[in-house]
Design an enzyme around this catalytic site. Structure first.
Site, PDB file in Angstrom:
ATOM      1  CG  ASP A  70       2.987 -15.333 -11.992  1.00  0.00           C
ATOM      2  OD1 ASP A  70       3.637 -15.473 -10.934  1.00  0.00           O
ATOM      3  OD2 ASP A  70       1.767 -15.133 -12.013  1.00  0.00           O
ATOM      4  CD  GLU A 123       0.088 -15.748 -15.809  1.00  0.00           C
ATOM      5  OE1 GLU A 123       0.583 -14.856 -15.093  1.00  0.00           O
ATOM      6  OE2 GLU A 123      -1.132 -15.970 -15.862  1.00  0.00           O
ATOM      7  CG  HIS A 136      -0.170   0.020   2.517  1.00  0.00           C
ATOM      8  ND1 HIS A 136       0.328  -1.124   3.099  1.00  0.00           N
ATOM      9  CD2 HIS A 136       0.214   1.044   3.302  1.00  0.00           C
ATOM     10  CE1 HIS A 136       0.968  -0.797   4.207  1.00  0.00           C
ATOM     11  NE2 HIS A 136       0.930   0.508   4.352  1.00  0.00           N
TER      12      HIS A 136
END
Length: 577
Positions: free
Chosen positions: A468, A444, A202
């Site tokens: 990924d 991915e 955040h």
């Protein structure tokens, strides 16, 4: 004495100022048993604390709207996450259990249930969702402060922290809630440094939305830095310099001034078409998590949304899934928010390792290789059809693409096509209005990259998820700090997978984009252009820097060089030339 701390660079630029320390928001919690007849009174205390925090956050959110802070749409989104978590059924029911059945006092019950839920977040492999544990921790701590009558850990700047001298301030904290950070939106804070966090934490999101330098994951910064120390935040290198020498101050002061000039220069190209020197038109798209993120995307000239991560709609709900109407409204708002520009919506990338399927999550010993993304969707056809119907209905309001994550097998490819056809049939039977969509697959999984020609035959477009792809190709857990130094986008094997995927799409005449961190890294732009990439999707704050590289590039001159980089044993050395 000058010393340096290293962390992760999450928002570029240089900040120089005096340190304002915010102590860790963790509070000492009293642990004692209550009499059974006191249970309802304790629960009433908890409800009052929750309601007080909800009121505080709603006031902050209203303040954003009142101030016209459109550029801070991501801040509003984070406040929404906190409101959702405050009303999470799993959190509330668990607290009631500890109070009524075990006779814990309110504070003890709240922290105990937090630890229970936090374990689920620790098991997540997706870094964005995993780091939402910090959001849960912060709303719990805000409730604890209300219960204990303790004020916010963030206080307005006072004498001794630079406020009286007009010096810029740098916030140093273990961690900090977005609601607390919003209290400083009109202050002179020039940068942020936190002990914990990653690129999708955040704090990182807030820093990027405010366009200020930030370093996260700087370990013991809040303990080693003293109040009022002069510090330098190097958001480009992920470095915090404490008590810098006059020479360092002068050097970084110059770099800071250059950064201001550079941002002003970048702002001037917002409306300039992204076309290379040899006339190649490049598509620069935005990655978003919420419908409101379309505002900052358009503000920097994004020509569409290349990745709408729908996980946000599913998280923090105690296992309750969003229904078709809720999803449809969210997707419609995103589509309408882009005013006719295309929006690519990725189906939900969660699984048994996420806090949505609590009954089965313990069966999966390796969540990264378990029932996640498309595997989970196909295992839950009712949920999957609900999402597909909502996306198809939203497509009636503008250009929509559907993107399927983590496909690897022909059987999965056939299943998603069949499910999409079934969703259309269900809408037809209801007489519901829906629109046309293009369908795409994320590359991915290394197996998908190696079988890319199979994918181009079954999809309208492909999108390379480099985050990924790197993780799986190198067997690196990208959220494990002990091995993150091995996470290398320039590994020869990774570059070969990316290059071959792009080449196969170019050969087949199918659009291909990169939507991972590699797309937003301006140092990688020339290489990707040389490999034939013509579509990039990234965080909105990265678009102008990448566009600048595009405008300075001649793809004809980059082709041979890009192939040399891919064929090299040490690509990083050639990239630096």
């Amino acid at each position: 004495m000058t010393f340096t701390l290293h962390g992760q660079a999450v928002s570029r630029g240089v900040a120089i100022g005096r340190a304002v320390l915010v102590a860790s928001s963790r509070l000492d919690v009293a642990h004692y048993f209550i009499a059974p007849e006191q249970a309802e009174a304790e629960l009433a205390r908890l409800r009052r604390a929750r309601d007080a925090v909800i009121t505080e956050i709603e006031q902050l959110r209203a303040g954003l709207v009142h101030d016209g802070m459109e550029a801070h749409a991501e801040l509003a989104a984070l406040l929404e996450v906190h409101l959702m978590l405050l009303q999470d059924v799993q959190l509330q029911d668990g607290v009631k259990h500890w109070v009524r059945e075990r006779h814990y006092n309110a504070e003890w019950a709240l922290t105990t249930q937090f630890e229970q839920v936090a374990r689920q977040f620790d098991e997540m492999t997706d870094p964005y969702l995993r780091e939402r544990k910090a959001d849960l921790e912060q709303i719990v701590e805000r409730m604890l402060r209300v219960l204990q009558g303790v004020g916010s850990p963030v206080a307005a700047p006072t004498v001794g922290d630079g406020a009286t001298t007009g010096d810029p301030l740098v916030l140093i904290a273990h961690d900090l809630a977005p609601a607390d950070m919003l209290q400083f939106k009109h202050s002179v804070f020039a940068g942020f440094v936190t002990d914990v966090g990653g690129k999708t934490s955040h704090t990182a999101i807030v820093a990027r939305s405010m366009d200020i330098p930030a370093v996260v994951g700087a370990r013991n910064a809040s303990q080693l830095v003293q109040q009022d120390d002069w510090v330098i935040v190097d958001g480009d290198a992920g470095v915090l310099i404490v008590d810098p020498t006059p020479m360092l101050l002068a050097e970084y002061g110059y770099k800071q001034r250059q950064g201001v000039v550079e941002r002003e220069r970048l702002a001037r190209i917002k409306n300039t078409p992204a076309v290379t020197l040899d006339g190649q038109r490049i598509e620069l798209l935005a990655n978003i998590e919420q419908p409101e993120d379309t505002v900052p995307a358009l503000s920097v000239g994004a020509v569409g949304v290349g990745l709408f991560r729908t996980e946000f709609l599913f998280m923090g709900r105690g296992g309750r899934l969003p229904d078709e109407e809720e999803q449809y409204e969210a997707y419609r708002r995103a589509v309408e928010g882009m005013h006719g520009l295309p929006v690519t919506i990725r189906t939900v990338d969660v699984g048994a390792d996420k806090p949505l399927d609590h009954h089965r999550r313990d069966e999966h010993l390796n969540p990264a290789l378990g029932l996640r993304a498309i595997r989970w969707s196909l295992a839950e056809p009712a949920m999957f059809l609900t999402q597909l119907r909502a996306i198809l209905r939203a497509a009636a309001h503008g250009k929509v693409n559907i993107l399927f994550p983590m496909l690897a097998h022909l059987g999965e490819i056939r299943q998603v096509h069949a499910m999409l056809a079934q969703a259309r049939e269900q809408l037809d039977r209801r007489g519901a209005v829906y629109g046309p969509v293009r369908i795409g697959a994320m590359i991915e999984v290394p197996a998908a990259a190696l079988a890319v020609r199979l994918f181009v035959r079954h999809f309208d477009f492909l999108s390379i998820g480099t985050n990924d792809l790197i993780q799986y190709a190198l067997a690196i857990d990208r959220v494990d700090e002990s091995v993150t130094h091995l996470y290398d986008p320039l590994h020869p094997a990774v570059l070969r997978l990316v290059a071959d995927t792009i080449a196969a799409c170019v050969e087949a005449g199918k659009p291909v984009s990169v939507c991972g961190e590699m797309a937003g890294d301006a140092t990688m732009t020339r290489l990707l252009l040389g490999l034939g990439l013509r579509s990039f999707s990234m965080h909105p704050t990265q678009i102008l820097a990448v566009k600048q590289q595009v405008l300075r590039s001649d793809t004809r001159k980059l082709r041979a060089w890009a192939q040399q980089v891919v064929a090299s044993d040490e690509p990083a050395l050639l990239l630096a030339d």
